[in-house]
Design an enzyme around this catalytic site. Sequence first.
Site, PDB file in Angstrom:
ATOM      1  N   TYR A  67       0.844  -1.194   0.000  1.00  0.00           N
ATOM      2  CA  TYR A  67       0.000   0.000   0.000  1.00  0.00           C
ATOM      3  C   TYR A  67       0.880   1.245   0.000  1.00  0.00           C
ATOM      4  O   TYR A  67       1.441   1.646   1.015  1.00  0.00           O
ATOM      5  CB  TYR A  67      -0.917   0.018   1.216  1.00  0.00           C
ATOM      6  N   HIS A 146       0.356 -12.007   1.406  1.00  0.00           N
ATOM      7  CA  HIS A 146      -0.387 -11.093   0.549  1.00  0.00           C
ATOM      8  C   HIS A 146      -0.400 -11.558  -0.906  1.00  0.00           C
ATOM      9  O   HIS A 146       0.640 -11.662  -1.547  1.00  0.00           O
ATOM     10  CB  HIS A 146       0.265  -9.710   0.640  1.00  0.00           C
TER      11      HIS A 146
END
Length: 326
Positions: A67, A146
């Site tokens: 992010y 992830h």
Amino acid sequence: MAFRAALRPLSHAGREPGPEAAVTTTFGLGCAPIGNLFVPVAEAAAEATVGRALERGVRFFDTAPHYGEGVSEQRLGAALAGVDRDTVAIATKVGRTIVDADGAPVPVGGTGVGTVGDLTRDGVLRSLEGSLLRLGTDRVDLLYLHDPHDVDAALRGALPALLDLRDQGVVRAVGVGMGHNAPVARLVREASDALDVVMPAGRVTLLDRTAEADLLPAARGRGVGVIAAGVYNSGVLADPVAAPFFEYHAASPEQVDRALRMATACAAVGLPLAAVAARYPLRVAGVEAVVVGARTAAEVDVFADAATADVPEDLWAALDAAPARA
């Protein structure tokens, strides 16, 4: 339902919930937006968003190196500086390496301009080290793998590393977060030791319920918790007029039409679609909590208000009747 014990702040163990319990126990703040997702966010605005979440009772914060290529973690860490670490729970992720403009890994703890997949054991350890530095903390409570598209590589390297970190007490819980159901369901079934949680992104929503077919039953079968994320499917379920996006692309006319009809039904009982969309996953068997991304304090208020909003059963029935992927 609520965050399981390993995902709650240490200071909350054994304590009676306060008046903000509906928010504290069921909703977390997704920190991708404060990492400049879609649009730039000023540092002061990011800090204000996290501060508002704390004011509203949010105690679970979800971020990742991906992010903003480290910016989200950095900003979350700055916003939580001075907050008693035992009063919050932090989740971050491994499986991607932050790189610079030349494609080289950035120094540990740095930020970059992109990320590349890395499902090796060494990659997991380096990633966690960098996250701790950016977050300014000595621990994370939940560590996700992830987007492990290569399940075989994950089973060989990354997943055993996560399980070892949990067994050694370096992290309190481990999981897998992804927007595709099949790889996560396979990891749930084939992990040598049970994962603690999975986080389906955008697959337990008013418009997309595909996780309910296979992933959620697999998780329930192994006692794996579920934290739903991506509840707005990138925007169309937050505001189908101002943000007509589905999974990071322009939503189809059919998707926008369905979302608009849902918004109309919600408005008829005085509720915003975004609040109802945030609440929906908590109706699904096996879902323990919801992480909602927010860029502003006002967006935090929407899902915080949703925690205690009175949603009529007739509205749920009307929304269930609307066509949805399943």
